[in-house]
Design a protein around this motif. Structure first.
Motif, PDB file in Angstrom:
ATOM      1  N   PHE A 258      -6.666  54.429 -36.197  1.00 41.02           N
ATOM      2  CA  PHE A 258      -7.028  53.791 -37.464  1.00 41.02           C
ATOM      3  C   PHE A 258      -7.139  52.271 -37.290  1.00 41.02           C
ATOM      4  CE2 PHE A 258      -4.993  57.204 -40.416  1.00 41.02           C
ATOM      5  CZ  PHE A 258      -6.106  58.013 -40.219  1.00 41.02           C
ATOM      6  N   SER A 259      -7.850  51.671 -38.212  1.00 38.00           N
ATOM      7  CA  SER A 259      -7.881  50.203 -38.280  1.00 38.00           C
ATOM      8  C   SER A 259      -6.504  49.709 -38.714  1.00 38.00           C
ATOM      9  CB  SER A 259      -8.927  49.745 -39.300  1.00 38.00           C
ATOM     10  OG  SER A 259      -8.540  50.154 -40.612  1.00 38.00           O
ATOM     11  N   ARG A 260      -6.277  48.415 -38.559  1.00 40.27           N
ATOM     12  CA  ARG A 260      -4.984  47.833 -38.934  1.00 40.27           C
ATOM     13  C   ARG A 260      -4.663  48.104 -40.408  1.00 40.27           C
ATOM     14  NH1 ARG A 260      -3.095  43.226 -41.330  1.00 40.27           N
ATOM     15  NH2 ARG A 260      -1.183  42.284 -40.475  1.00 40.27           N
ATOM     16  N   GLU A 261      -5.662  47.956 -41.278  1.00 42.57           N
ATOM     17  CA  GLU A 261      -5.457  48.163 -42.724  1.00 42.57           C
ATOM     18  C   GLU A 261      -5.067  49.610 -43.026  1.00 42.57           C
ATOM     19  OE1 GLU A 261      -8.049  46.670 -41.385  1.00 42.57           O
ATOM     20  OE2 GLU A 261      -7.670  44.589 -42.004  1.00 42.57           O
ATOM     21  N   ASP A 262      -5.725  50.552 -42.359  1.00 50.47           N
ATOM     22  CA  ASP A 262      -5.418  51.967 -42.595  1.00 50.47           C
ATOM     23  C   ASP A 262      -4.067  52.354 -42.001  1.00 50.47           C
ATOM     24  OD1 ASP A 262      -7.783  52.164 -43.907  1.00 50.47           O
ATOM     25  OD2 ASP A 262      -8.827  53.355 -42.390  1.00 50.47           O
ATOM     26  N   GLN A 263      -3.704  51.751 -40.879  1.00 49.04           N
ATOM     27  CA  GLN A 263      -2.377  52.000 -40.289  1.00 49.04           C
ATOM     28  C   GLN A 263      -1.281  51.593 -41.264  1.00 49.04           C
ATOM     29  OE1 GLN A 263      -1.624  50.400 -36.324  1.00 49.04           O
ATOM     30  NE2 GLN A 263      -3.779  50.693 -35.793  1.00 49.04           N
ATOM     31  N   ILE A 264      -1.447  50.430 -41.874  1.00 52.42           N
ATOM     32  CA  ILE A 264      -0.459  49.930 -42.834  1.00 52.42           C
ATOM     33  C   ILE A 264      -0.306  50.899 -44.003  1.00 52.42           C
ATOM     34  CG2 ILE A 264      -0.040  48.121 -44.560  1.00 52.42           C
ATOM     35  CD1 ILE A 264      -1.359  46.156 -42.528  1.00 52.42           C
ATOM     36  N   THR A 265      -1.425  51.360 -44.533  1.00 50.92           N
ATOM     37  CA  THR A 265      -1.386  52.281 -45.672  1.00 50.92           C
ATOM     38  C   THR A 265      -0.743  53.602 -45.284  1.00 50.92           C
ATOM     39  OG1 THR A 265      -3.380  51.283 -46.599  1.00 50.92           O
ATOM     40  CG2 THR A 265      -2.814  53.475 -47.389  1.00 50.92           C
ATOM     41  N   ALA A 266      -1.083  54.134 -44.110  1.00 49.78           N
ATOM     42  CA  ALA A 266      -0.488  55.385 -43.638  1.00 49.78           C
ATOM     43  C   ALA A 266       1.020  55.248 -43.487  1.00 49.78           C
ATOM     44  CB  ALA A 266      -1.123  55.800 -42.310  1.00 49.78           C
ATOM     45  N   LEU A 267       1.459  54.133 -42.911  1.00 51.48           N
ATOM     46  CA  LEU A 267       2.883  53.910 -42.672  1.00 51.48           C
ATOM     47  C   LEU A 267       3.667  53.767 -43.975  1.00 51.48           C
ATOM     48  CD1 LEU A 267       2.700  51.420 -39.673  1.00 51.48           C
ATOM     49  CD2 LEU A 267       3.834  53.643 -39.648  1.00 51.48           C
ATOM     50  N   PHE A 268       3.152  52.956 -44.886  1.00 49.13           N
ATOM     51  CA  PHE A 268       3.913  52.649 -46.095  1.00 49.13           C
ATOM     52  C   PHE A 268       3.849  53.759 -47.141  1.00 49.13           C
ATOM     53  CE2 PHE A 268       3.694  47.745 -45.437  1.00 49.13           C
ATOM     54  CZ  PHE A 268       4.404  47.909 -44.261  1.00 49.13           C
ATOM     55  N   CYS A 269       2.742  54.471 -47.216  1.00 45.19           N
ATOM     56  CA  CYS A 269       2.628  55.564 -48.194  1.00 45.19           C
ATOM     57  C   CYS A 269       3.220  56.872 -47.657  1.00 45.19           C
ATOM     58  CB  CYS A 269       1.166  55.786 -48.574  1.00 45.19           C
ATOM     59  SG  CYS A 269       0.445  54.432 -49.521  1.00 45.19           S
ATOM     60  N   GLY A 270       3.097  57.089 -46.342  1.00 47.01           N
ATOM     61  CA  GLY A 270       3.537  58.356 -45.764  1.00 47.01           C
ATOM     62  C   GLY A 270       5.009  58.444 -45.453  1.00 47.01           C
ATOM     63  N   SER A 271       5.685  57.287 -45.336  1.00 47.30           N
ATOM     64  CA  SER A 271       7.096  57.294 -44.939  1.00 47.30           C
ATOM     65  C   SER A 271       8.055  57.117 -46.104  1.00 47.30           C
ATOM     66  CB  SER A 271       7.351  56.176 -43.915  1.00 47.30           C
ATOM     67  OG  SER A 271       7.171  54.905 -44.509  1.00 47.30           O
ATOM     68  N   LYS A 272       7.536  56.994 -47.324  1.00 44.20           N
ATOM     69  CA  LYS A 272       8.395  56.703 -48.472  1.00 44.20           C
ATOM     70  C   LYS A 272       8.553  57.927 -49.375  1.00 44.20           C
ATOM     71  CE  LYS A 272       8.403  52.491 -49.993  1.00 44.20           C
ATOM     72  NZ  LYS A 272       8.005  51.311 -50.789  1.00 44.20           N
ATOM     73  N   LYS A 273       9.652  57.935 -50.127  1.00 44.17           N
ATOM     74  CA  LYS A 273       9.937  59.021 -51.053  1.00 44.17           C
ATOM     75  C   LYS A 273      10.268  58.449 -52.422  1.00 44.17           C
ATOM     76  CE  LYS A 273       9.389  62.581 -48.364  1.00 44.17           C
ATOM     77  NZ  LYS A 273       8.451  63.684 -48.657  1.00 44.17           N
ATOM     78  N   SER A 274       9.861  59.170 -53.458  1.00 43.65           N
ATOM     79  CA  SER A 274       9.945  58.661 -54.822  1.00 43.65           C
ATOM     80  C   SER A 274      11.252  59.036 -55.514  1.00 43.65           C
ATOM     81  CB  SER A 274       8.765  59.198 -55.646  1.00 43.65           C
ATOM     82  OG  SER A 274       8.903  58.863 -57.007  1.00 43.65           O
ATOM     83  N   LEU A 275      12.032  58.036 -55.863  1.00 40.94           N
ATOM     84  CA  LEU A 275      13.244  58.268 -56.650  1.00 40.94           C
ATOM     85  C   LEU A 275      12.894  58.698 -58.071  1.00 40.94           C
ATOM     86  CD1 LEU A 275      16.334  58.130 -56.896  1.00 40.94           C
ATOM     87  CD2 LEU A 275      16.104  55.705 -57.464  1.00 40.94           C
ATOM     88  N   THR A 276      11.787  58.179 -58.589  1.00 39.30           N
ATOM     89  CA  THR A 276      11.349  58.563 -59.939  1.00 39.30           C
ATOM     90  C   THR A 276      11.069  60.056 -60.013  1.00 39.30           C
ATOM     91  OG1 THR A 276      10.316  56.391 -60.248  1.00 39.30           O
ATOM     92  CG2 THR A 276       9.648  58.143 -61.758  1.00 39.30           C
ATOM     93  N   HIS A 277      10.220  60.552 -59.100  1.00 43.75           N
ATOM     94  CA  HIS A 277       9.903  61.986 -59.091  1.00 43.75           C
ATOM     95  C   HIS A 277      11.142  62.816 -58.739  1.00 43.75           C
ATOM     96  CE1 HIS A 277       5.747  60.462 -58.920  1.00 43.75           C
ATOM     97  NE2 HIS A 277       5.425  61.607 -59.457  1.00 43.75           N
ATOM     98  N   GLY A 278      11.942  62.308 -57.794  1.00 45.67           N
ATOM     99  CA  GLY A 278      13.143  63.042 -57.409  1.00 45.67           C
ATOM    100  C   GLY A 278      14.099  63.234 -58.568  1.00 45.67           C
ATOM    101  N   SER A 279      14.246  62.200 -59.402  1.00 50.40           N
ATOM    102  CA  SER A 279      15.124  62.290 -60.571  1.00 50.40           C
ATOM    103  C   SER A 279      14.624  63.346 -61.547  1.00 50.40           C
ATOM    104  CB  SER A 279      15.206  60.929 -61.270  1.00 50.40           C
ATOM    105  OG  SER A 279      15.673  59.939 -60.389  1.00 50.40           O
ATOM    106  N   VAL A 280      13.310  63.369 -61.741  1.00 47.36           N
ATOM    107  CA  VAL A 280      12.712  64.333 -62.676  1.00 47.36           C
ATOM    108  C   VAL A 280      12.764  65.740 -62.104  1.00 47.36           C
ATOM    109  CG1 VAL A 280      10.643  64.953 -63.955  1.00 47.36           C
ATOM    110  CG2 VAL A 280      11.182  62.550 -63.587  1.00 47.36           C
ATOM    111  N   PHE A 281      12.362  65.905 -60.837  1.00 47.66           N
ATOM    112  CA  PHE A 281      12.349  67.234 -60.218  1.00 47.66           C
ATOM    113  C   PHE A 281      13.749  67.830 -60.183  1.00 47.66           C
ATOM    114  CE2 PHE A 281       8.234  67.081 -57.482  1.00 47.66           C
ATOM    115  CZ  PHE A 281       7.550  66.567 -58.563  1.00 47.66           C
ATOM    116  N   GLY A 282      14.748  66.962 -59.903  1.00 45.36           N
ATOM    117  CA  GLY A 282      16.116  67.447 -59.825  1.00 45.36           C
ATOM    118  C   GLY A 282      16.609  68.038 -61.137  1.00 45.36           C
ATOM    119  N   LYS A 283      16.120  67.499 -62.251  1.00 48.35           N
ATOM    120  CA  LYS A 283      16.498  68.030 -63.569  1.00 48.35           C
ATOM    121  C   LYS A 283      16.182  69.510 -63.685  1.00 48.35           C
ATOM    122  CE  LYS A 283      15.128  66.217 -67.257  1.00 48.35           C
ATOM    123  NZ  LYS A 283      14.183  65.641 -68.222  1.00 48.35           N
ATOM    124  N   PHE A 284      15.059  69.919 -63.114  1.00 46.68           N
ATOM    125  CA  PHE A 284      14.615  71.306 -63.232  1.00 46.68           C
ATOM    126  C   PHE A 284      15.091  72.178 -62.070  1.00 46.68           C
ATOM    127  CE2 PHE A 284      11.515  68.730 -65.560  1.00 46.68           C
ATOM    128  CZ  PHE A 284      11.567  69.341 -66.799  1.00 46.68           C
TER     129      PHE A 284
END
Length: 321
Positions: A258-284
């Motif tokens: 990938f280009s440098r810009e696409d590498q950055i996006t892949a790294l930052f979007c693919g390695s993170k997890k959402s506390l917002t969604h986790g809080s909601v999903f955990g409720k159910f």
């Protein structure tokens, strides 16, 4: 040299856990139903406001880079769980099962939304692709996350289709779609008050975290674990993040080139997890589960760790230009 600022939201999360330990009475009000009703309304408003802020043009602009999208979603929903699956056969005790399941819950969650986009912006990555992937990840997670969890959880008498999927659809997808419908009319208002809406989002998450830990403290589930357990949770979070981040880096740079810009996006979007969604999903997913707070521990530590590490990495990318 810029001073590193401590995220006040992380401090607030810790305060909520302390509050839940010493003052669980708010959770016990009306047998937990009062707080549940407040958080349900709050969650629906979070995703309604998110729909208002979501620009269809930004999503459309990011559609074309399909290889990047596949890598990000593969990392989010397959790479994370596949890293943990080999450890499942070695589980011998109920504590080990809860420990592993709490990490698997983290692994099965969608990526973050706002923080991923902000970090990609700081690092000068592909913004259009970041917005697209961060947005689509939450919608995919509504379907995929419960499917992953159902493989290893005994939901008992909980109706997966009726309770979990309908609950997530009702509190996430429908409000987002409604927000998108009203975006041409209220989008500018949502953008103008984005900081205030962000504070509202965090307040709802804090209430959910408080309720989960208060329930766990009242039930005594934390009495069975010690400091060693917490140390292993922290070690597990660091190892999981570094391993997945390293694999995404290798795939984006050396395999897919990938280009440098696409590498950055892949790294930052693919390695993170959402506390917002986790809080909601955990409720159910953890309804009627006394150890809900235990299952949130890796997610909360991961949230703090990913913000700390990725902020530093994003700043370095920015300085390199």
């Amino acid at each position: 040299m810029k001073k590193f600022k401590i995220d006040t939201f992380i401090i607030a999360l810790l305060c909520c856990i302390v509050l839940a330990y010493f003052f669980p009475q708010l959770y016990e009000w009306r047998a937990g139903k009062g707080l549940e009703m407040i958080t349900t309304i709050g969650v629906s408003l979070i995703f309604f406001f998110y729909g208002l802020k979501l620009s269809f043009k930004q999503i459309k602009d990011g559609l074309s880079n399909w290889k990047l999208h596949v890598l990000v979603q593969f990392s989010t929903f397959l790479l994370f769980p596949l890293v943990l699956l080999p450890f499942y056969p070695f589980i011998k005790t109920s504590i080990q099962h809860d420990f592993w399941l709490s990490f698997f819950f983290l692994a099965a969650l969608p990526s973050t939304v706002s923080s991923s986009v902000v970090m990609v912006s700081i690092a000068r990555g592909n913004m259009a692709a970041a917005i697209f992937n961060a947005s689509i990840s939450g919608l995919i997670g509504v379907v995929v996350t419960p499917l992953w969890m159902e493989l290893f959880m005994d939901f008992g008498d909980v109706d997966i289709l009726g309770h979990v999927y309908w609950g997530l659809t009702k509190e996430i997808i429908i409000p987002v779609l409604l927000g998108q419908f009203l975006q041409p009319y209220l989008g500018k208002w949502a953008s103008a008050y984005s900081k205030q809406l962000s504070r509202f989002d965090k307040s709802v998450i804090l209430l959910i975290v408080y309720a989960s830990f208060a329930e766990s403290f009242v039930s005594g589930v934390f009495d069975s674990i010690g400091r060693t357990y917490l140390v292993w949770v922290f070690v597990g979070v660091v190892v999981l993040f570094c391993l997945v981040y390293g694999l995404i880096y290798a795939l984006s740079r050396y395999v897919l080139k990938f280009s440098r810009e696409d590498q950055i996006t892949a790294l930052f979007c693919g390695s993170k997890k959402s506390l917002t969604h986790g809080s909601v999903f955990g409720k159910f997913l953890f309804v009627h589960t006394a150890g809900a707070g235990l299952y949130f521990l890796p997610l909360m530590i991961f949230h703090a760790f990913q913000i700390f590490v990725v902020t530093i990495i994003a700043q370095r990318y920015h300085n390199k230009g």
